[in-house]
Design a protein around this motif. Structure first.
Motif, PDB file in Angstrom:
ATOM      1  N   ARG A 121     -18.313 -48.804 -84.865  1.00  0.00           N
ATOM      2  CA  ARG A 121     -18.005 -48.275 -83.545  1.00  0.00           C
ATOM      3  C   ARG A 121     -16.639 -48.777 -83.090  1.00  0.00           C
ATOM      4  NH1 ARG A 121     -23.246 -48.461 -84.062  1.00  0.00           N
ATOM      5  NH2 ARG A 121     -24.599 -47.015 -82.939  1.00  0.00           N
ATOM      6  N   ARG A 122     -15.968 -47.930 -82.357  1.00  0.00           N
ATOM      7  CA  ARG A 122     -14.693 -48.343 -81.785  1.00  0.00           C
ATOM      8  C   ARG A 122     -14.954 -49.292 -80.620  1.00  0.00           C
ATOM      9  NH1 ARG A 122     -10.673 -45.297 -83.861  1.00  0.00           N
ATOM     10  NH2 ARG A 122     -11.270 -43.355 -84.883  1.00  0.00           N
ATOM     11  N   PRO A 123     -13.982 -50.169 -80.319  1.00  0.00           N
ATOM     12  CA  PRO A 123     -14.172 -51.114 -79.213  1.00  0.00           C
ATOM     13  C   PRO A 123     -14.542 -50.428 -77.901  1.00  0.00           C
ATOM     14  CG  PRO A 123     -12.242 -51.715 -80.507  1.00  0.00           C
ATOM     15  CD  PRO A 123     -12.712 -50.400 -81.045  1.00  0.00           C
ATOM     16  N   ALA A 124     -13.959 -49.253 -77.644  1.00  0.00           N
ATOM     17  CA  ALA A 124     -14.267 -48.551 -76.400  1.00  0.00           C
ATOM     18  C   ALA A 124     -15.737 -48.155 -76.330  1.00  0.00           C
ATOM     19  CB  ALA A 124     -13.381 -47.316 -76.261  1.00  0.00           C
ATOM     20  N   ALA A 125     -16.332 -47.820 -77.480  1.00  0.00           N
ATOM     21  CA  ALA A 125     -17.747 -47.442 -77.505  1.00  0.00           C
ATOM     22  C   ALA A 125     -18.631 -48.646 -77.198  1.00  0.00           C
ATOM     23  CB  ALA A 125     -18.107 -46.846 -78.856  1.00  0.00           C
ATOM     24  N   LEU A 126     -18.251 -49.816 -77.725  1.00  0.00           N
ATOM     25  CA  LEU A 126     -19.015 -51.029 -77.433  1.00  0.00           C
ATOM     26  C   LEU A 126     -18.865 -51.429 -75.965  1.00  0.00           C
ATOM     27  CD1 LEU A 126     -18.205 -53.061 -80.667  1.00  0.00           C
ATOM     28  CD2 LEU A 126     -20.350 -51.914 -80.095  1.00  0.00           C
ATOM     29  N   ARG A 127     -17.658 -51.232 -75.431  1.00  0.00           N
ATOM     30  CA  ARG A 127     -17.453 -51.524 -74.013  1.00  0.00           C
ATOM     31  C   ARG A 127     -18.304 -50.595 -73.148  1.00  0.00           C
ATOM     32  NH1 ARG A 127     -13.624 -49.333 -70.771  1.00  0.00           N
ATOM     33  NH2 ARG A 127     -12.388 -48.687 -72.567  1.00  0.00           N
ATOM     34  N   ALA A 128     -18.426 -49.342 -73.576  1.00  0.00           N
ATOM     35  CA  ALA A 128     -19.252 -48.390 -72.837  1.00  0.00           C
ATOM     36  C   ALA A 128     -20.722 -48.823 -72.840  1.00  0.00           C
ATOM     37  CB  ALA A 128     -19.109 -46.993 -73.438  1.00  0.00           C
ATOM     38  N   LEU A 129     -21.185 -49.378 -73.970  1.00  0.00           N
ATOM     39  CA  LEU A 129     -22.560 -49.882 -74.022  1.00  0.00           C
ATOM     40  C   LEU A 129     -22.753 -51.047 -73.053  1.00  0.00           C
ATOM     41  CD1 LEU A 129     -23.358 -49.784 -77.854  1.00  0.00           C
ATOM     42  CD2 LEU A 129     -24.541 -48.513 -76.062  1.00  0.00           C
ATOM     43  N   SER A 130     -21.768 -51.942 -72.999  1.00  0.00           N
ATOM     44  CA  SER A 130     -21.841 -53.060 -72.052  1.00  0.00           C
ATOM     45  C   SER A 130     -21.927 -52.555 -70.616  1.00  0.00           C
ATOM     46  CB  SER A 130     -20.624 -53.973 -72.206  1.00  0.00           C
ATOM     47  OG  SER A 130     -20.552 -54.540 -73.489  1.00  0.00           O
ATOM     48  N   GLN A 131     -21.124 -51.552 -70.310  1.00  0.00           N
ATOM     49  CA  GLN A 131     -21.116 -51.011 -68.955  1.00  0.00           C
ATOM     50  C   GLN A 131     -22.436 -50.322 -68.632  1.00  0.00           C
ATOM     51  OE1 GLN A 131     -17.574 -48.608 -69.135  1.00  0.00           O
ATOM     52  NE2 GLN A 131     -16.239 -50.293 -68.526  1.00  0.00           N
ATOM     53  N   ARG A 132     -23.039 -49.652 -69.623  1.00  0.00           N
ATOM     54  CA  ARG A 132     -24.332 -49.011 -69.396  1.00  0.00           C
ATOM     55  C   ARG A 132     -25.414 -50.040 -69.107  1.00  0.00           C
ATOM     56  NH1 ARG A 132     -26.266 -45.353 -73.983  1.00  0.00           N
ATOM     57  NH2 ARG A 132     -27.991 -45.128 -72.507  1.00  0.00           N
ATOM     58  N   LEU A 133     -25.387 -51.156 -69.837  1.00  0.00           N
ATOM     59  CA  LEU A 133     -26.349 -52.216 -69.563  1.00  0.00           C
ATOM     60  C   LEU A 133     -26.177 -52.758 -68.148  1.00  0.00           C
ATOM     61  CD1 LEU A 133     -26.464 -54.406 -72.819  1.00  0.00           C
ATOM     62  CD2 LEU A 133     -28.368 -53.172 -71.789  1.00  0.00           C
ATOM     63  N   SER A 134     -24.941 -53.059 -67.780  1.00  0.00           N
ATOM     64  CA  SER A 134     -24.667 -53.638 -66.471  1.00  0.00           C
ATOM     65  C   SER A 134     -25.017 -52.667 -65.354  1.00  0.00           C
ATOM     66  CB  SER A 134     -23.188 -54.039 -66.387  1.00  0.00           C
ATOM     67  OG  SER A 134     -22.904 -54.642 -65.152  1.00  0.00           O
ATOM     68  N   ARG A 135     -24.623 -51.414 -65.508  1.00  0.00           N
ATOM     69  CA  ARG A 135     -24.899 -50.417 -64.462  1.00  0.00           C
ATOM     70  C   ARG A 135     -26.402 -50.167 -64.333  1.00  0.00           C
ATOM     71  NH1 ARG A 135     -21.852 -46.644 -61.774  1.00  0.00           N
ATOM     72  NH2 ARG A 135     -23.008 -44.877 -60.937  1.00  0.00           N
ATOM     73  N   HIS A 169     -16.901 -59.154 -78.156  1.00  0.00           N
ATOM     74  CA  HIS A 169     -16.650 -60.024 -77.016  1.00  0.00           C
ATOM     75  C   HIS A 169     -15.338 -59.619 -76.388  1.00  0.00           C
ATOM     76  CE1 HIS A 169     -13.587 -62.181 -79.312  1.00  0.00           C
ATOM     77  NE2 HIS A 169     -14.459 -62.278 -80.310  1.00  0.00           N
ATOM     78  N   THR A 170     -15.178 -59.944 -75.117  1.00  0.00           N
ATOM     79  CA  THR A 170     -13.935 -59.628 -74.425  1.00  0.00           C
ATOM     80  C   THR A 170     -12.850 -60.614 -74.834  1.00  0.00           C
ATOM     81  OG1 THR A 170     -14.802 -60.905 -72.574  1.00  0.00           O
ATOM     82  CG2 THR A 170     -15.022 -58.525 -72.444  1.00  0.00           C
ATOM     83  N   ILE A 171     -11.641 -60.348 -74.394  1.00  0.00           N
ATOM     84  CA  ILE A 171     -10.475 -61.107 -74.850  1.00  0.00           C
ATOM     85  C   ILE A 171     -10.643 -62.598 -74.590  1.00  0.00           C
ATOM     86  CG2 ILE A 171      -7.998 -61.442 -74.509  1.00  0.00           C
ATOM     87  CD1 ILE A 171      -7.807 -58.482 -73.752  1.00  0.00           C
ATOM     88  N   GLU A 172     -11.092 -62.938 -73.396  1.00  0.00           N
ATOM     89  CA  GLU A 172     -11.193 -64.346 -73.009  1.00  0.00           C
ATOM     90  C   GLU A 172     -12.584 -64.912 -73.271  1.00  0.00           C
ATOM     91  OE1 GLU A 172      -9.956 -64.470 -68.952  1.00  0.00           O
ATOM     92  OE2 GLU A 172      -8.001 -63.601 -69.368  1.00  0.00           O
ATOM     93  N   HIS A 173     -13.406 -64.180 -74.006  1.00  0.00           N
ATOM     94  CA  HIS A 173     -14.744 -64.639 -74.399  1.00  0.00           C
ATOM     95  C   HIS A 173     -15.630 -64.956 -73.196  1.00  0.00           C
ATOM     96  CE1 HIS A 173     -13.845 -64.988 -78.732  1.00  0.00           C
ATOM     97  NE2 HIS A 173     -12.635 -65.260 -78.315  1.00  0.00           N
ATOM     98  N   GLU A 174     -15.371 -64.280 -72.055  1.00  0.00           N
ATOM     99  CA  GLU A 174     -16.256 -64.517 -70.914  1.00  0.00           C
ATOM    100  C   GLU A 174     -17.462 -63.578 -70.954  1.00  0.00           C
ATOM    101  OE1 GLU A 174     -13.818 -61.139 -70.057  1.00  0.00           O
ATOM    102  OE2 GLU A 174     -13.168 -63.184 -70.480  1.00  0.00           O
TER     103      GLU A 174
END
Length: 583
Positions: free
Chosen positions: A129-143, A263-268
């Motif tokens: 998966r592209r990073p944007a797709a993984l970020r979208a999954l993170s956002q779906r979980l949070s939302r 993980h995000t850039i700053e590992h937060e």
């Protein structure tokens, strides 16, 4: 604009805004926003149910172009969130500039940095998966977690009656298609087997337990609070079959396996897959246990972040791990209520699991932690979602209500064990600097090092074994011991060692030696192991190893030596990684 409420104790906020966008002569982009009020000849906006009207004072963005490409971004956030309307204990969340910066301003900057990095690495894929797709999954979980936590009626949520106690709120949504996204043709998702979704939620106040420390324990010791039967029930609505993620770097914590995704850039923030081994059952073969997989978002594990909340959000995922698979997020959010920086250590979890089992046994703890830890308050919010068939509503509501109460009880027990005041009165949670066993081990480590290498490991100050342990604990190089079993596991590490492995003293014992090395490192270690046993020590060239979170760690060189006890028998192997750093 509407803002989700972060807890169950206060409603969300809404704004009516005027936005002005302009491009300046130098190419800068300006976006300005402020609240519309009828005192400014603006329209009168009616109140919205379940929201408190808040005010945005002049705020916005200035994006200035840089020479050679790129840009400099300035962000101003200025809000009046009507703190008078929330319980007094929560007011710091609504009137603190630090909290506003953490949850709004810094989040926006990190998001922009993440998008910029993804744009520069558009061809790089992770787990297919592209990073944007993984970020979208993170956002779906949070939302999804926020939607369940707020339970807005216009999204289909309605409250059902309680059982005489108001500690747990139960909501039902009979329109799960709103939660599952637009892909209504998903044949193996929840709509095929369920007609509704139930959410149970609650909030609780915690005293003197830093959110990051509690979050680490909840993540690494799921068995202390979770019920395998409930996990199996939650996963029963998803597709059964072989899981498609393979070849990952695995971190294992007592019955659960963590497979890092991104993980995000700053590992937060970390996105990971959790494998719960043998928890569920296949409909085709109810006798045969099967593994259950969860998609998990973990953020806020940095104890040094001022005002940052900690979140652990997860959802069962199906065997295909499709980007559009339905998600029903559940989890925890822990928000600090004090703006002061927490002076704490993640290693308060020392011997925690044992203490939870055997209880108090005297008073032999060091007072180091309680002396260095300020009093902190935080609010924890819990929300769990389950898909169900409508005729099962009463049964599922009763089950979920009891489950949430059980989790609350477990969290309170853990929080008490993690608090500095409890550390001062519980032998089961002794400080690593206050146990005779640890002092003896420190003496053996230093004596063996001197015997084999002919030099001192520590600078001697002649104050005895307790001082040696303290110096070893604060040594800048990562020092860790592993057992001499067929599959060596770590038994002790100093503070630098725990930082390098990104773990705690409790979870350390779930990490095997081979898991921190890559293939090259394992081969090197195997070839050098006979020399350690015969000569007593060996020196390893610099290389790369991995933390329990899967992060690569470089080290300049390493030394391994055999640790002998009083009878001159081999007790363990000690490693020291010199000048290590995260790559």
């Amino acid at each position: 604009m509407q803002l989700y409420a972060p807890t169950t104790l206060a409603p969300g906020r809404d704004f009516w805004l005027l936005r002005y966008t302009s491009v300046l002569e130098d190419g800068s982009l300006v976006v300005c926003e402020r609240s519309l009020k009828n005192t400014q000849n603006g329209p009168s906006m009616p109140p919205v149910q379940h929201f408190v009207r808040a005010e945005m004072l002049p705020s916005g963005y200035l994006v200035r172009p840089c020479e050679g490409g790129g840009s400099i971004i300035h962000i101003v956030d200025h809000m009046d969130l009507e703190p008078w309307s929330v319980p007094e204990v929560l007011r710091p969340l609504y009137e603190s500039s630090t909290v506003l910066a953490q949850k709004t301003t810094m989040v926006a900057l990190r998001q922009l940095r993440q998008i910029a990095q993804e744009a520069s690495q558009s061809n790089v894929t992770n787990w297919g998966r592209r990073p944007a797709a993984l970020r979208a999954l993170s956002q779906r979980l949070s939302r999804g977690f926020n939607e369940a936590l707020n339970g807005f009626s216009d999204e289909g949520w309605s409250m059902i009656g309680n059982d005489g106690m108001d500690d747990v709120t139960i909501l039902v949504n009979s329109s799960p298609d709103k939660l599952m996204g637009s892909n209504l043709s998903f044949t193996n998702g929840f709509p095929a087997v369920s007609s509704a979704v139930l959410c149970a939620k609650a909030s609780m106040l915690l005293q003197n337990v830093p959110p990051a420390i509690l979050l680490r324990f909840l993540r690494e010791h799921r068995s202390e609070w979770a019920d395998n039967n409930i996990d199996a029930y939650a996963a029963a609505a998803v597709k059964v079959g072989p899981f498609s993620l393979q070849g990952s770097r695995v971190g294992s914590f007592g019955g659960q396996v963590i497979l890092p995704l991104a993980h995000t850039i700053e590992h937060e923030e970390f996105l990971e897959v959790i494998k719960l081994e043998g928890v569920g059952h296949s409909p085709e073969d109810p006798i045969m246990p099967r593994d259950v997989f969860l998609l998990q978002l973990c953020c806020g594990m940095d104890e040094n972040a001022v005002g940052a909340c900690a979140e652990l959000i997860f959802a069962p995922i199906d065997a295909t791990f499709a980007d559009d698979a339905p998600l029903l997020p559940s989890g925890f959010r822990i928000i600090p209520l004090d703006s002061g920086k927490e002076a704490s250590s993640p290693n308060r979890t020392l011997d925690l699991a044992a203490a939870l089992e055997v209880g108090p046994a005297g008073n032999r703890a060091s007072s180091d932690h309680s002396a260095n830890s300020g009093c902190t308050r935080s609010v924890m919010t819990i929300a769990f979602e389950f898909a169900f068939e409508s005729h099962m509503q009463e049964h599922v509501a009763s089950m979920t209500r009891q489950y949430i109460r059980s989790i609350i009880s477990s969290v309170q027990r853990v929080a008490l064990a993690l608090s500095p005041s409890h550390l001062g009165s519980q032998a089961g949670l002794r400080s690593p600097l206050g146990t005779p066993e640890a002092q003896t081990l420190a003496r053996w480590i230093c004596q063996s090092y001197r015997s084999y290498l002919g030099v001192e490991l520590l600078k001697s100050n002649g104050e005895g074994s307790e001082s040696s342990l303290k110096t070893l604990w604060h040594h800048s190089d990562a020092i860790m011991c592993c057992s001499m079993k067929v599959l060596p596991v770590f038994t002790f590490a100093n503070q630098a060692g725990l930082d390098m492995l990104e773990t705690t003293l409790v979870a350390l014992q779930d990490i095997t030696l081979e898991k921190i090395f890559d293939d090259h490192g394992r081969k090197t270690l195997c070839s050098e192991f006979p020399q350690i046993m015969q000569q007593g020590f060996t020196c390893l060239q610099g290389g790369i190893c991995l933390s329990s979170m899967g992060r690569p760690v470089s080290y300049e060189r390493a030394v391994a030596w055999k640790v002998l006890n009083e009878e001159e028998n081999a007790h363990c192997i000690c490693f020291m990684f010199i000048n290590w750093s995260f790559v």
